[in-house]
Design a protein around this motif. Structure first.
Motif: not given
Length: 410
Positions: A298-306
């Motif tokens: 989340t810190a790197k990409y914003g959310d965990v949906s991928a």
């Protein structure tokens, strides 16, 4: 999902994965030469839904490695190529990685065809290769490490569970190539071992998308359970047509494939709810290592949906290689492989992952799960399942020069 975990995640769970803090300060102590990790993934093309999250996972893992001081005093450098779901590009870029870029390791490949397109080149060039995808089993090659779940690791959990829950009569649907054919045989074996009866097995080419006649055949056979080893976008139509016919309310379903690339998020809850699977990973796992992984993602990409199963396998594959280099004290191929065979293990988001020295395949946890509202709800976890399918045909300690992909007889 991220928001309701944030309070827990702020209490120091990042310790489980290694600190991400102050990478710029850590880099000041690196040696001048880098350790090069080559990446071959479909970040565009037909299989980019698998490849893009795998690429994200690799970059997160390398960020963490470098943020914690690199490997043996050296920074890890990524050299990546988009293979565009084209087997010819896999071959071309593998040659470029070893001849021009002179990488220390290659991580990548999605389909078995892509793995087999590059495996001979990497073996001949003595560049170690980590293949981090669920596959059909049977590859026996000392130059490769495979940490994806294999058919027996799934079926030995899944088939007894669904028979105990739903009944003994089973109808199997599978993709008509080596993965589907081999997986179907393991499903039959473990069904019979659990007292079940397989009433039919149907195979489908990957481009088939009309399953109307198949659904009619299943209705006539009246099984207690349908088990799917279907693969790819065209086969996803089966689940939609099954639900549209009202069959998902009549005959329950299990699968060895749907969900590894977030396919359950493409289906509506009405189409997917209740399907049972057995995989190495779910975002719903409440272990400190997984919660820390989700926080870092989340810190790197914003959310965990991928995030999906094989993205996590890819992340764990990079961490396994890094641990092998650390244990060996060098990225040198021969010494690193000796470390792989000397008790290599990490604690990853999906649990403990250990490498079996005889097969170079993973011993890992398998989680029995059910689709509920586009999530993978864990029902039960099974610790440290060995790759018994590949163990039946491969012994690299006795035959270190073996380079065969065996077709496993059951």
């Amino acid at each position: 999902m991220t928001m309701n975990r944030r309070k827990f995640l702020s209490t120091g769970s990042a310790i489980a994965l290694g600190a991400l803090a102050a990478p710029a300060i850590a880099r000041t102590g690196f040696a001048a030469d880098t350790i090069k990790i080559g990446s071959l993934l479909d970040t565009s093309g037909l299989f980019d839904a698998y490849g893009k999250p795998m690429d994200m996972a690799l970059r997160l893992a390398v960020d963490e490695i470098n943020g914690a001081g690199g490997l043996v005093g050296r920074e890890v450098e990524i050299i990546s190529y988009d293979t565009q779901s084209d087997m010819a590009l896999y071959t071309q870029y593998a040659q470029q990685l070893v001849r021009k870029d002179k990488v220390d390791v290659v991580q990548g490949g999605i389909l078995s065809a892509s793995r087999e397109a590059i495996r001979p080149t990497l073996r001949k060039s003595k560049v170690p290769y980590f293949y981090n995808v669920q596959y059909e089993g049977g590859v026996c090659d000392r130059n490769i490490v495979i940490d994806g779940v294999t058919p027996a690791q799934q079926s030995e959990i899944l088939m007894p569970a669904i028979i105990n829950k739903w009944g003994k009569k089973i109808y199997i649907l599978a993709a008509d190539y080596n993965y589907g054919q081999i997986t179907a045989r393991w499903m039959q074996k473990y069904a019979q071992d659990a007292g079940g009866e397989v009433v039919a097995v149907d195979f489908f080419p990957l481009d088939v998308s009309d399953f109307g006649s198949t659904i009619a055949k299943i209705q006539s056979a009246a099984p207690d359970i349908v088990v799917s080893a279907l693969v790819g976008g065209a086969h996803l139509s089966f689940y939609r047509q099954w639900a549209a016919a009202g069959m998902n309310a009549k005959i329950p379903m299990a699968s060895s494939t749907i969900g590894v690339g977030n396919e359950h998020k493409v289906l509506t809850p009405e189409e997917g709810n209740g399907i049972m699977v057995a995989y190495n990973y779910s975002p719903e796992l409440q272990s400190p290592t997984n919660l820390a992984f989700l926080e870092a993602w989340t810190a790197k990409y914003g959310d965990v949906s991928a995030i999906h199963e094989i993205a996590v396998s890819h992340y764990q594959g990079v961490k396994l290689w890094a641990q092998a280099v650390t244990n060996a004290g060098t990225p040198d191929r021969d010494k690193m492989i000796e470390a792989v065979e000397g008790g290599l293990s990490i604690d990853g988001p999906a649990g403990k992952v250990s490498i079996d020295p005889k097969t170079h395949h993973a011993i890992l946890d398998v989680h029995l799960m059910e689709f509920k509202d586009q999530s993978l709800k864990v029902i039960e976890s099974f610790s440290q399942r060995p790759p018994v399918d590949t163990q039946a045909v491969c012994d690299l300690q006795a035959n270190p020069d073996d380079t065969t992909q065996y077709e496993i007889k059951i």
